[in-house]
Scaffold this active site. Sequence first.
Site, PDB file in Angstrom:
ATOM      1  N   GLY A 225      -4.385  44.425 -43.380  1.00  0.00           N
ATOM      2  CA  GLY A 225      -5.247  45.121 -42.665  1.00  0.00           C
ATOM      3  C   GLY A 225      -4.901  46.184 -41.736  1.00  0.00           C
ATOM      4  O   GLY A 225      -3.778  46.615 -41.481  1.00  0.00           O
ATOM      5  N   CYS A 251       7.002  46.973 -42.497  1.00  0.00           N
ATOM      6  CA  CYS A 251       5.248  47.400 -43.080  1.00  0.00           C
ATOM      7  C   CYS A 251       4.416  47.343 -41.724  1.00  0.00           C
ATOM      8  O   CYS A 251       4.363  48.106 -40.674  1.00  0.00           O
ATOM      9  CB  CYS A 251       5.212  46.496 -44.055  1.00  0.00           C
ATOM     10  SG  CYS A 251       3.503  47.016 -44.792  1.00  0.00           S
ATOM     11  N   ASN A 293       3.296  48.533 -49.654  1.00  0.00           N
ATOM     12  CA  ASN A 293       1.968  47.971 -49.971  1.00  0.00           C
ATOM     13  C   ASN A 293       1.265  48.033 -48.511  1.00  0.00           C
ATOM     14  O   ASN A 293       1.459  47.253 -47.822  1.00  0.00           O
ATOM     15  CB  ASN A 293       1.926  46.539 -50.314  1.00  0.00           C
ATOM     16  CG  ASN A 293       0.757  45.798 -50.299  1.00  0.00           C
ATOM     17  OD1 ASN A 293      -0.445  46.455 -50.461  1.00  0.00           O
ATOM     18  ND2 ASN A 293       0.845  44.395 -49.986  1.00  0.00           N
ATOM     19  N   GLY A 295      -2.051  50.302 -46.269  1.00  0.00           N
ATOM     20  CA  GLY A 295      -3.298  51.039 -46.260  1.00  0.00           C
ATOM     21  C   GLY A 295      -3.316  52.092 -44.911  1.00  0.00           C
ATOM     22  O   GLY A 295      -3.911  52.878 -45.070  1.00  0.00           O
ATOM     23  N   TYR A 296      -2.614  51.479 -44.039  1.00  0.00           N
ATOM     24  CA  TYR A 296      -2.408  52.147 -42.722  1.00  0.00           C
ATOM     25  C   TYR A 296      -1.243  52.905 -42.435  1.00  0.00           C
ATOM     26  O   TYR A 296      -0.081  52.481 -43.537  1.00  0.00           O
ATOM     27  CB  TYR A 296      -2.740  51.409 -41.426  1.00  0.00           C
ATOM     28  CG  TYR A 296      -4.211  50.955 -41.341  1.00  0.00           C
ATOM     29  CD1 TYR A 296      -4.917  51.668 -40.794  1.00  0.00           C
ATOM     30  CD2 TYR A 296      -4.467  49.806 -42.306  1.00  0.00           C
ATOM     31  CE1 TYR A 296      -6.445  51.345 -40.579  1.00  0.00           C
ATOM     32  CE2 TYR A 296      -5.751  49.431 -42.323  1.00  0.00           C
ATOM     33  CZ  TYR A 296      -6.651  50.232 -41.368  1.00  0.00           C
ATOM     34  OH  TYR A 296      -8.229  49.942 -41.466  1.00  0.00           O
ATOM     35  N   HIS A 335       9.043  47.936 -47.886  1.00  0.00           N
ATOM     36  CA  HIS A 335       9.525  46.581 -47.887  1.00  0.00           C
ATOM     37  C   HIS A 335      10.997  46.377 -48.480  1.00  0.00           C
ATOM     38  O   HIS A 335      11.168  46.381 -49.607  1.00  0.00           O
ATOM     39  CB  HIS A 335       8.598  45.961 -48.978  1.00  0.00           C
ATOM     40  CG  HIS A 335       7.166  45.643 -48.489  1.00  0.00           C
ATOM     41  ND1 HIS A 335       6.613  44.611 -47.673  1.00  0.00           N
ATOM     42  CD2 HIS A 335       6.104  46.548 -48.196  1.00  0.00           C
ATOM     43  CE1 HIS A 335       5.622  44.672 -47.063  1.00  0.00           C
ATOM     44  NE2 HIS A 335       5.144  45.672 -47.703  1.00  0.00           N
ATOM     45  N   GLU A 337      12.503  43.765 -48.303  1.00  0.00           N
ATOM     46  CA  GLU A 337      12.707  42.481 -48.949  1.00  0.00           C
ATOM     47  C   GLU A 337      12.156  42.642 -50.238  1.00  0.00           C
ATOM     48  O   GLU A 337      12.019  41.432 -51.256  1.00  0.00           O
ATOM     49  CB  GLU A 337      12.007  41.557 -48.120  1.00  0.00           C
ATOM     50  CG  GLU A 337      10.510  41.349 -48.342  1.00  0.00           C
ATOM     51  CD  GLU A 337       9.520  42.407 -47.832  1.00  0.00           C
ATOM     52  OE1 GLU A 337      10.265  43.370 -47.082  1.00  0.00           O
ATOM     53  OE2 GLU A 337       8.498  42.405 -47.828  1.00  0.00           O
TER      54      GLU A 337
END
Lengths: 356, 1080
Positions: A225, A251, A293, A295-296, A335, A337
């Site tokens: 989010g 992230c 991954n 969205g911002y 990421h 990881e």
Amino acid sequence: MLQARKATLILEDGTRFEGLSFGYEASTAGEVVFNTAMTGYPESLTDPSYEGQILVTTYPILGNYGVPPRREKDDVSEFYESDHIHARAIVAQDYSWEHSHWQADRSLSQWLTEEKIPGIYNIDTRALTKHLREKGSMLGKIVIEGTDDVDFYNPNLENLVAKTSCKDVEIHGDGDKTVVLVDCGTKHNIIRCLTRRGVKVVRVPWDYDFMTIPYDGLFISNGPGNPDMAQATIANIRRAIELGKPICGICMGNQLLSLAAGAKTYKLKYGHRSHNQPVRRVGSNVCYVTSQNHGYAVDQTTLPADWEPLFINMNDGTNEGIRHKTKPFFSAQFHPEASSGPKDTEFIFDEFIALL
Amino acid sequence: MTTPITNRNENVKKVLLLGSGALKIGEAGEFDYSGSQALKAMKEEGITTVLINPNIATVQTSDGFADKIYFLPVTPYFVEKVIQKEQPDGILLAFGGQTALNCGVELYRHGILSKYNVEVLGTPVQAIMDTEDRELFVKKLDEIDVKTIKSEAVNSVDDALIAASKLGYPVIVRAAYALGGLGSGFCDNEQELVTLVEKALSFSPQVLVEKSLKGWKEVEYEVVRDRFDNCITVCNMENFDPLGIHTGESIVVAPSQTLSNEDYHYLRKLAIKIIRHVGIVGECNVQYAFDPQSMDYRVIEVNARLSRSSALASKATGYPLAFVAAKLGLGYGLFDLKNSVTKETSAFFEPALDYIVCKIPRWDLGKFHGVRREIGSSMKSVGEVMAIGRTFEEVIQKGLRMIGQGMHGFVGNKELHVADIDHALKDPTDKRIFVISQAMQAGYSVDRIHDLTKIDKWFLHRLHNIIATRDELSTYNNIDEIDTELLRLAKQQGFSDFQIARAVLKDDMDNAEACNLKVRDRRKSLGIVPVVKQIDTLAAEYPAMTNYLYLTYNGTTNDVTYLHDHRSIVVLGSGAYRIGSSVEFDWCSVNALMTVKKEGWRSVMINYNPETVSTDYDMCDRLYFDELTFERVMDILDLEQPHGTILSVGGQIPNNLATRLDEQHINILGTQAKWIDNAEDRHKFSAMLDNLGIDQPRWRELTDMADIYRFIDEVGFPVLVRPSYVLSGAAMNVCSNTEELERFLKLAANVSKKHPVVVSEFIQFAKEIEMDAVAQNGEIKAYAISEHIEFAGVHSGDATIQFPPQKLYVETMRRIKKVSSQIAAALHISGPFNIQFLAKDNDIKVIECNLRASRSFPFVSKVLKINFIDLATRIMLGIPVERPAKSAFDLDYVGIKASQFSFSRLQGADPVLGVDMSSTGEVGCIGDDTSEAILKAMLSVGYQIPKRSVLLSTGSAKQKADMLDAAHRLHNNGFTIYATGGTHQFLSDNGIPSIQVYWPSQPDRHPQAIDMLHDHMIDLVVNIPKNLTSTELSNGYKIRRAAIDLNVPLITNARLASAFIRAFTTLSLDDIEIKSWDEY
């Protein structure tokens, strides 16, 4: 011919895609996002960053290798990225009703049904992806024939970090050094990557006042989010910056560290969700293929003078990490990881541990 | 950001690129593609390029690709000569397959590269040697704890036996430094081991004995690294067939289907670790054996060069590996380069596929006598196809149609006669996929098939879905009644209209074409039509203006917006490479595309062969990587609505569509379908020749044996026999007597009304002549007459061809021209065509006429320096053309086209030439006279000038006499002649000393010919069968086969042998001039 129930994906702009159900048979709604990875559906589905989202896989064939068992190892899930599926639904072109893999103990269909998550196939996911790319990520719902319709649901209006974070402090691993992991919806592999390096991980809820814990390093996890929702975390990180001990973020962690430093974030049109994002270390010829991954993104032009971009996306020039010019604070938008995705950037953990 | 300019190696101004020579099994068209890409990359940098490649039919040896082209053998001797002359700054070794790589290693070892200051661009030679030498390779990977297959390198049979007993059988044997698994195989016991090792040692000084991991998965990664140590894996691929079957013999899918994320990235990470440690700069592939029950793995091999797999990966992903590798060789970093599809995003990335591709090999084992049908660790396939779709069912069915052996997909085929299904599943042959279909239809479970084949159950379940859909379709008896959703599902699973019709109508399919059209009409009325999707490398994440397209039923929206401006010209390509149709038609297709584009039309290609240049999306405005079936071509034409369609440059596949496309009112450019049919239909063509008063060998289509004998009484033996339906083996044969005739017809098929046989008189000792020409409205605009070195009876695709002809009567030439003009006018030819003639004395007879480009078009175009395809294409576009001013009479040089055979790969095959084609490739060389050209050409296809000794066994009295002059020459030049009985006697009678050697059928006499071959005492074998009777063939077979297996050059034709002997006894290597194409 297999008799699967009809299912329709309806986007908020009215576009409809007719398909068939292979998962749990109830209608659902969320934000529709696409991921171009070709493997890794068990990892993605359990990745808390997909909380509230309907995941479209652009790779057309889904479920080939079934689902590995639900098992714990060292207090975290052995094969998943959390203890349950976070995505609202999964959408593909084609589904493998018969799977094959030595580690699998059930099919994706069975797993989705167990976790009450719809899955639909026979959808032109390329057309859907192009639609999302052009119009941007949007809300959508899946209506399964013979089940009740639902309303659209916008997860970004919620504090998803709070929703996915752990509720209590947990200790993982053991070692001389203590790392506080702020759980904004952490993937279990972050915990595995840290404990594997011989540190004690104190996993705390997103708004926990970790300054009360004597730590050697602070790690801010990924999460779902809008980062602006996690004001409590941002406030805590500001205090940690003042303390000056090593800080690393991944992230959501990158976004929260940036916000704490004084920069701004914005929502990308359709985000980065894939295993093939090229990233360059600023000022060098060193490049990495990364798993992403989000969205911002961080608006790196808003970084204060004592901070600088650490990594840049080679495709669209967006920020992929920041660092403090003098102090041991850095973070990555991608990421390291992995899980799922390429493991080329795991050195981020080494660099962090070396600072402790 | 660093500026791109600084990373480029500015010292490199001129580069030498080594090609791979003639197409052969294990080294085929993929290197034309990779070489062309590398040349393109160099050109973009303004670097002067010099290319050595004797393969005249390739695209890379065309105008506009390299600055200088040498049609010379890719051997250290000739490469050094070219280096001496051209003084290049750099050399590219990775783009010409194993041939170029081996040659480069030799040049490096002998200090030639350093002597002339030639820098190896890209991967250093040391890294190449580390990957090629098995022992070094294992040691190298041991250093980083990467597991390789436990193997022992041995140099003798005895050591191999010791190694194998240590490892335990079954073991696998591999020859080091060999391409495509040459000389490799599995051995279950000592006996098999001895045979195989002995053979392998004849190719290679070192042989590896390894523990077999049969049944493990085989997975491959294509990896790229720049000199800054940045690495990407562009693609991974999984073999449908588990380990034990050479990857070139396997059905392969990309991306992998049965690997989990953990598996995928575990192997990916290892691949990067390996490429870094070995020090590749450019591209390499890493092949793994992967345990299906754990994450255990072994590295099988690393190819430090562009390979068949990398060509496939480029086509599978849209990532131009060869182009990028060439740029990296110049010093660029991956970050300096752009993704050539999006043009905006970086070349440093890993393609995301939103489709699946499936590669299927194409075998032609039926063309060879005696060859083993089993497939295994050594490559036998001659070509491959790639199918693109969005389900596995869709791609496997598409692919099985594409291989073009009369199969309609996974189901709906003519029933295969399998005696023992279990055995056929366990010991795979080229037909195994169809055996799986048969087994499933016979009720075998997925588990049982898995136990027998070890093929992953995922694939088998998917195949079973096809069977299930077929069964469900079979419950209907009428096409109009098929359930709509079932029809859609069938199309989504790749069923063709024909398969659907067959499943529904069963045996009630007298008019197959009408039934297909019925299915087509029904589904179109229901809106069940395929959609066009783009291959864009990023799964639609970024906008891409890509023209790389495929069709699928798994989708609802087209990616392309069609303008329907009727500005498209669709060119149909040539499909899978196979014996009889390969790179020459790719050259034709590419040239047609270039002309179409140049003339201002939108060039559109349909083809599905990943080894080609025509399927490089850079070559045209729109590429449909899809089937060349009537159904699919119509689908595309429906969408594209082109101005016209060109069928005459892609060989026989497009040509065969002419009538059916014409019936659908498709605008066929060039010669009209009616006339194509008149040339293709034996009866119509024959009647036309009779009307024109043109002679042809007498022939008859006959339906019973009595008629056949009556006809033979009339024309006499030998006769050429062509059954219309063949069970196995060659499609036609020459029969010299009754016994042979009956044996062949029994082997081939029964003669009946339904299966007539065409019997033609066979004219012996006649010359065969080719007429390649281009006509406009029935008038010849350009032509090239060339002659075969061999007499008629050797297939024109196997023959050695000389252009311009040196030994034809002017009278013969004039008659050929006249007859050709008559035929061109009668058939209203507009475009390319080819006529084959027989000439004896001054009589000429027409054997065949094709109203399309022929195999020899690139050869004659390049020797004459008139591009026949460009001319033909302009004619087809309706542009008025001038007759070129130049003619073959003006040439003061000679071109020789020689054939490349791959018998060494085809265990057991009799390497004798006949009326059915068996060569896999060709070269074309230019010389100042026949001898020079023939020497260059023969050396280019792997012959060596013998040092001391030649074995002669020269057939019938006539052939012995024909070779007398050559024998004299050998003797006079100090060669030791060994000869078998009859030949020995004949030579003695003519005063030529020779040493008699004995046939295998005389085991107590010594010396034995075969022993001498084993002992490497013979440098060249000339073995000419007297005739094609079985006794004669089996007598010489052992010697011929031994020559092939022991890598001793073999010639089986008296006229070719004479020409070659004349050449090397009049010229030495030093006499060969090092001249580039433009210097002639």
